[in-house]
Design a protein around this motif. Structure first.
Motif, PDB file in Angstrom:
ATOM      1  N   GLY A 213      38.165 -42.095 -45.407  1.00 27.61           N
ATOM      2  CA  GLY A 213      38.251 -43.548 -45.549  1.00 27.61           C
ATOM      3  C   GLY A 213      39.074 -43.932 -46.758  1.00 27.61           C
ATOM      4  O   GLY A 213      38.875 -43.399 -47.856  1.00 27.61           O
ATOM      5  N   TYR A 214      40.010 -44.855 -46.558  1.00 27.70           N
ATOM      6  CA  TYR A 214      40.863 -45.302 -47.660  1.00 27.70           C
ATOM      7  C   TYR A 214      40.813 -46.817 -47.815  1.00 27.70           C
ATOM      8  O   TYR A 214      41.811 -47.487 -48.035  1.00 27.70           O
ATOM      9  CB  TYR A 214      42.309 -44.829 -47.452  1.00 27.70           C
ATOM     10  CG  TYR A 214      43.114 -44.740 -48.726  1.00 27.70           C
ATOM     11  CD1 TYR A 214      42.797 -43.817 -49.711  1.00 27.70           C
ATOM     12  CD2 TYR A 214      44.202 -45.583 -48.941  1.00 27.70           C
ATOM     13  CE1 TYR A 214      43.537 -43.730 -50.877  1.00 27.70           C
ATOM     14  CE2 TYR A 214      44.960 -45.501 -50.098  1.00 27.70           C
ATOM     15  CZ  TYR A 214      44.623 -44.581 -51.067  1.00 27.70           C
ATOM     16  OH  TYR A 214      45.353 -44.497 -52.229  1.00 27.70           O
ATOM     17  N   THR A 235      41.456 -38.816 -45.046  1.00 29.96           N
ATOM     18  CA  THR A 235      41.402 -38.964 -43.593  1.00 29.96           C
ATOM     19  C   THR A 235      41.174 -40.430 -43.277  1.00 29.96           C
ATOM     20  O   THR A 235      40.448 -41.115 -43.988  1.00 29.96           O
ATOM     21  CB  THR A 235      40.285 -38.108 -42.969  1.00 29.96           C
ATOM     22  OG1 THR A 235      39.004 -38.648 -43.309  1.00 29.96           O
ATOM     23  CG2 THR A 235      40.367 -36.671 -43.462  1.00 29.96           C
ATOM     24  N   GLU A 236      41.811 -40.911 -42.215  1.00 32.75           N
ATOM     25  CA  GLU A 236      41.731 -42.336 -41.863  1.00 32.75           C
ATOM     26  C   GLU A 236      41.896 -42.531 -40.351  1.00 32.75           C
ATOM     27  O   GLU A 236      42.435 -41.669 -39.662  1.00 32.75           O
ATOM     28  CB  GLU A 236      42.824 -43.136 -42.591  1.00 32.75           C
ATOM     29  CG  GLU A 236      42.341 -44.063 -43.699  1.00 32.75           C
ATOM     30  CD  GLU A 236      41.415 -45.171 -43.223  1.00 32.75           C
ATOM     31  OE1 GLU A 236      41.285 -45.398 -42.007  1.00 32.75           O
ATOM     32  OE2 GLU A 236      40.807 -45.829 -44.086  1.00 32.75           O
ATOM     33  N   ASP A 238      42.730 -45.993 -39.591  1.00 38.54           N
ATOM     34  CA  ASP A 238      43.568 -47.179 -39.688  1.00 38.54           C
ATOM     35  C   ASP A 238      44.978 -46.750 -40.082  1.00 38.54           C
ATOM     36  O   ASP A 238      45.182 -46.182 -41.170  1.00 38.54           O
ATOM     37  CB  ASP A 238      42.976 -48.128 -40.742  1.00 38.54           C
ATOM     38  CG  ASP A 238      43.714 -49.447 -40.844  1.00 38.54           C
ATOM     39  OD1 ASP A 238      44.959 -49.429 -40.888  1.00 38.54           O
ATOM     40  OD2 ASP A 238      43.048 -50.502 -40.903  1.00 38.54           O
ATOM     41  N   ARG A 241      46.235 -48.184 -43.562  1.00 38.80           N
ATOM     42  CA  ARG A 241      45.613 -47.542 -44.720  1.00 38.80           C
ATOM     43  C   ARG A 241      46.081 -46.099 -44.866  1.00 38.80           C
ATOM     44  O   ARG A 241      46.262 -45.609 -45.989  1.00 38.80           O
ATOM     45  CB  ARG A 241      44.090 -47.600 -44.587  1.00 38.80           C
ATOM     46  CG  ARG A 241      43.521 -48.997 -44.786  1.00 38.80           C
ATOM     47  CD  ARG A 241      42.016 -49.005 -44.646  1.00 38.80           C
ATOM     48  NE  ARG A 241      41.459 -50.318 -44.929  1.00 38.80           N
ATOM     49  CZ  ARG A 241      40.167 -50.615 -44.828  1.00 38.80           C
ATOM     50  NH1 ARG A 241      39.302 -49.685 -44.448  1.00 38.80           N
ATOM     51  NH2 ARG A 241      39.734 -51.827 -45.110  1.00 38.80           N
ATOM     52  N   ALA A 242      46.249 -45.429 -43.756  1.00 42.22           N
ATOM     53  CA  ALA A 242      46.749 -44.055 -43.818  1.00 42.22           C
ATOM     54  C   ALA A 242      48.147 -44.015 -44.439  1.00 42.22           C
ATOM     55  O   ALA A 242      48.444 -43.160 -45.279  1.00 42.22           O
ATOM     56  CB  ALA A 242      46.768 -43.445 -42.421  1.00 42.22           C
ATOM     57  N   THR A 269      33.469 -44.690 -45.330  1.00 44.37           N
ATOM     58  CA  THR A 269      34.046 -45.438 -44.216  1.00 44.37           C
ATOM     59  C   THR A 269      33.200 -46.603 -43.736  1.00 44.37           C
ATOM     60  O   THR A 269      33.711 -47.538 -43.135  1.00 44.37           O
ATOM     61  CB  THR A 269      34.258 -44.514 -43.000  1.00 44.37           C
ATOM     62  OG1 THR A 269      32.975 -44.133 -42.478  1.00 44.37           O
ATOM     63  CG2 THR A 269      35.039 -43.268 -43.386  1.00 44.37           C
TER      64      THR A 269
END
Length: 417
Positions: A213-214, A235-236, A238, A241-242, A269
């Protein structure tokens, strides 16, 4: 006064902890001075489900000095600081919280602060209190407004609004700029790492750390881990955001790939089963799992327990799970919020702004009783600015002000190059 805590004799220790927090919360204390003089919350009953920490105590005392009657329960079974709970009881607060509550005790305590108190305003961190009020209480409930502290809770409340079941207006304190830009990023960024280090005493430098999650929380954790020398993977789901994580200099890949190379995993997340058994089986022997999301659902703890051939507690907040393939996985704080279970939560300086927003949001709800629709509102921007101005003043920082000419320029459209 009704209360249920671990040990009232801990109150003196709690008072010292609260005093320490208040020394670092000048914004909230500035608001408290006004509340104490004006009593804007006189006659208002507040039921709150928040982490029972020294910083929360500073908020609850502020509300009480503003004229409110307050009842408090914990928003996490492992986050209560028992000495603080005791101190608040001696301050005239009805507290139903202790560290290590069972799931049934957790919900019984939420029920207690509603049924004995008949709240006018509910304050929440995760929306369990809001959900209880809507599902269990009658239509005769006196609630005319609420607040919500965290991203997970706001998501739940917006779902309630979308389904047309929300019974009163709620201020999304979490969405205040002076909350999420600082609390979520700097607060969780530092305190989650603090919890991991306190629980394990491992060296972070040189480790491969995977942050799931970012969002603002993930950004904070990833940057703090990098600052301590870890090699960080994000890891994402979206794509925006990635992409941001890539531009910020982090490696980005699916959790299926990251699970093979990570030493430490931190979830942030707000979603369920982000790290599943299939990922755990891929992990290195000795991998460490921690959660920084509000609920203990991001790591599949149930699946881990069912897949393990043995489980033992190694040290406080560190449980060792031996998987069927012989690998050992170490779960921190039972998969609950690692910063509050294994450490003390956010630094007081950050909670100073978050809880200043809470206090002003409650005052706003009182002033606007009967004027708001049953929907989720963002924090009014003028209150957000007020918190920022008070905070800047408290740390000795001055900023510029627009001249009248500049104000006029920003309000017209004819001037060009």
């Amino acid at each position: 006064m009704n209360y249920k805590i671990k040990d009232l004799s801990l109150a003196n220790d709690g008072k010292k902890q609260i005093e320490w927090a208040e020394m670092h919360m000048p914004t909230l204390l500035e608001i408290r001075k006004r509340f104490e003089a004006e009593k804007p919350l006189k006659g208002v009953n507040i039921s709150a489900v928040l982490h029972v920490t020294k910083e929360t105590a500073a908020l609850v005392k502020t509300l009480k000095m503003g004229g409110a009657e307050v009842a408090l329960a914990a928003s996490n079974p492992l986050s209560t600081q028992d000495e603080v709970a005791a101190a608040l009881v001696t301050e005239g607060i009805s507290v139903f919280a202790w560290r290590g509550e069972s799931e049934s005790e957790y919900y019984n305590n939420i029920e207690s602060i509603v049924k004995i108190h008949e709240p006018h305003i509910v304050m929440d961190d995760g929306a369990d209190l809001h959900a209880f009020v809507h599902e269990k209480m009658s239509s005769e409930l006196k609630v005319f407004g609420g607040t919500e502290e965290t991203t997970t809770g706001v998501i739940r409340l917006r779902a309630m609004e979308k389904q047309g079941v929300l019974k009163y207006p709620v201020i999304a304190v979490n969405n205040a700029y002076t909350k999420y830009l600082f609390d979520n990023r700097y607060g969780t960024g530092q305190s989650a790492i603090d919890g991991i280090i306190r629980a394990t005493n491992i060296l972070l430098a040189g480790k491969v750390a995977v942050v799931a999650g970012y969002g603002w929380v993930g950004r904070g954790i990833a940057n703090r881990l990098r600052g301590l020398g870890a090699r960080v993977i994000v890891t994402e789901v979206d794509p925006i955001r990635a992409l941001e994580a890539v531009m910020d200099g982090f490696d980005v890949m699916p959790i299926s790939e990251a699970s093979r190379i990570g030493d430490i995993f931190v979830t942030a997340t707000g979603n369920t089963k982000v790290i599943r058994v299939e990922h755990m089986l891929n992990m290195k022997n000795g991998a460490i799992l921690a959660n920084a999301g509000h609920f203990n659902v991001e790591i599949d703890v149930k699946g881990l327990k069912e897949s393990a051939v043995s489980v033992r507690n190694i040290r406080p907040y560190v449980d060792e799970y031996v998987l069927q393939n012989g690998k050992k996985i170490y779960l921190l704080a039972e998969g609950r919020l690692v910063n509050l279970a294994a450490a003390e939560g956010h630094p007081s300086e950050v909670m100073d702004m978050s809880f200043a927003n809470q206090a002003l949001a409650v005052e706003y709800l009182v002033k606007n009783k009967g004027k708001l629709q049953n929907k989720v509102y963002n924090m009014p921007i003028e209150l957000d600015y007020e918190v920022a101005r008070i905070k800047l003043k408290s740390i000795g920082v001055q900023i510029d002000e627009l001249t009248e000419e500049q104000k006029g320029y920003l309000e017209q459209w004819k001037s060009g190059t």
